[in-house]
Design a protein around this motif. Structure first.
Motif, PDB file in Angstrom:
ATOM      1  N   PRO A  63       5.594  12.902  12.675  1.00 46.59           N
ATOM      2  CA  PRO A  63       7.110  12.353  12.078  1.00 46.59           C
ATOM      3  C   PRO A  63       7.117  12.055  10.716  1.00 46.59           C
TER       4      PRO A  63
ATOM      5  N   ALA B 114       9.588  13.799   8.293  1.00 47.43           N
ATOM      6  CA  ALA B 114      10.992  13.491   8.820  1.00 47.43           C
ATOM      7  C   ALA B 114      11.316  12.156   8.333  1.00 47.43           C
TER       8      ALA B 114
ATOM      9  N   ARG C 214      14.222  15.155  13.537  1.00 51.39           N
ATOM     10  CA  ARG C 214      13.015  15.547  14.453  1.00 51.39           C
ATOM     11  C   ARG C 214      13.504  15.765  16.075  1.00 51.39           C
TER      12      ARG C 214
ATOM     13  N   GLU D  58      11.490  20.532  12.052  1.00 46.80           N
ATOM     14  CA  GLU D  58      11.957  19.345  13.097  1.00 46.80           C
ATOM     15  C   GLU D  58      11.065  19.249  14.193  1.00 46.80           C
TER      16      GLU D  58
END
Ligand SMILES: Cc1ncc(C[n+]2csc(CCOP(=O)(O)OP(=O)(O)O)c2C)c(N)n1
Ligand code: SF4
Length: 351
Positions: free
Chosen positions: A289, A292, A311, A284
């Motif tokens: 990103p 994610a 995240r 996370e």
């Protein structure tokens, strides 16, 4: 409350003297006007349960909302509150937080309020990384206005405003929040009270903008929208709990997992040459990103539906950066005088 959060006032703010509040302290005297059986009750109950654990005095807490069934939330919290206008809660929350950064500011919004009329405000609140918490009740419908389709309604959805089925492609709120550079993105389910409380607590302790999407059942206009995977009898096989540092495993006996093929995510059964070490490990805190985002795209029935924290990264907050800029300007140019500014060289008299 742990020692660290107590020292920081429970929310990364200036230290506050320890206070002992209970769930009841956060229950207001207002009559709750949601339909019996609405998922909103469960979310309210978890917020009221978590609040006293944060150790923040009630006078330092503000709930801000727009318009919708979900947006009636501030009335039911015995804290400060602001029932705003449709879609504009992030703008109101931004103002509150910037002028008084010690406040714990929460936005409660619906999928219509946040993503349709409020889409622009929602994106920029997340991008700026203000230390505000946004809980979005996603029932994939407009509840208050009696059942029109919303930006999260599925393609083909028949509603009062789409009698032949919606021809709009839905927004994925997790993808949108990640695309907006949100530093904390999570998802939970109204009826999973323990998990929901955990997500609310995580968001509260995150320093920066935090977004939680909650699958919320509107039993009047969109009953059972999430039933295919949240139902207790099937959820273990159709949902996956994201846990930082843990391999992506799911299933009743945790016999299934998610693997990265090099090109896409793949659901695999453990055994027959596939072991836990082949599975993706959830991170996370990754500065990128990308992963994610891929997890946020997993949808039933092709994949298990993820809940948990997608995240959680650290980044200076908007209000911190603003304060730094103001202090630097004062150091360089002095405190300044408003009247001088208003009557400075560049003013005109209209005669
Ligand atoms: C400017 C403006 N446009 C439209 C409306 C009508 N309106 C009120 S609530 C709402 C949608 C609510 O849906 P959602 O945000 O998903 O919340 P829910 O009621 O489902 O909790 C709309 C369109 C309004 N009040 N103001
Ligand atoms: S209309 Fe739906 S979302 Fe609104 S209170 Fe009733 S059940 Fe809840």
């Amino acid at each position: 409350m742990n020692a660290q959060s107590q020292e920081r006032g429970g929310n990364g703010h200036a230290p506050t003297p320890p206070i002992k509040l209970t769930r009841k302290d956060f229950v207001s005297d207002q009559e709750v006007r949601w339909c019996p059986g609405c998922g909103d009750y469960a979310i309210l109950a978890q917020v009221q349960k978590v609040m006293p654990e944060l150790g923040i005095p009630r006078e330092n807490i503000v709930f801000v909302s727009g318009i919708g069934c979900s947006s009636r939330f501030p009335y039911y919290m015995n804290t400060y509150g602001f029932h705003g206008i449709h879609g504009r809660a992030p703008a109101i929350a931004t103002g509150i937080k910037v002028v008084n950064p010690k406040l714990s500011v929460w936005v409660v919004t619906g999928d219509g309020d946040a993503l349709s009329i409020g889409g622009n405000h929602f994106i920029h609140a997340l991008r700026r990384n203000l230390d505000i918490k946004i809980i979005m009740f996603n029932n994939r419908i407009y509840g208050l206005t009696k059942g029109q389709y919303s930006p999260t309604s599925e393609f083909g959805k028949k509603t009062k405003s789409t009698p032949q089925g919606s021809i709009d492609y839905p927004i994925n709120p997790i993808s949108l929040a990640l695309g907006a550079e949100a530093t904390f993105v999570a998802r939970s389910v109204d009826r999973d009270t323990k998990h929901l409380a955990e997500m609310i607590e995580r968001a509260a302790h995150h320093k920066g903008s935090a977004f939680i999407e909650v699958f919320q059942n509107c039993n009047i206009f969109n009953d059972g929208a999430f039933e295919a995977f949240v139902d207790r009898a099937v959820r273990d096989d159709r949902m996956i709990n994201l846990e930082h540092g843990q391999p992506l495993r799911f299933g009743k006996d945790r016999q299934k997992g998610i693997r990265w093929t090099g090109q896409r995510l793949e659901v695999v059964e453990l055994g027959n040459g596939v072991s836990e070490s082949d599975l993706l490990v959830h991170d996370e805190r990754s500065p990128n990103p990308g992963l994610a985002f891929l997890l946020g795209r997993m949808e039933y029935p092709a994949y298990p539906v993820p809940v948990g924290v997608f995240r959680a990264i650290d980044r200076p907050t908007y209000e911190e950066l603003l304060e730094q800029q103001v202090q630097t300007a004062i150091q360089q140019q002095g405190a300044g005088e408003l009247s001088k500014l208003l009557h400075g060289a560049e003013t005109w008299t209209i005669e």
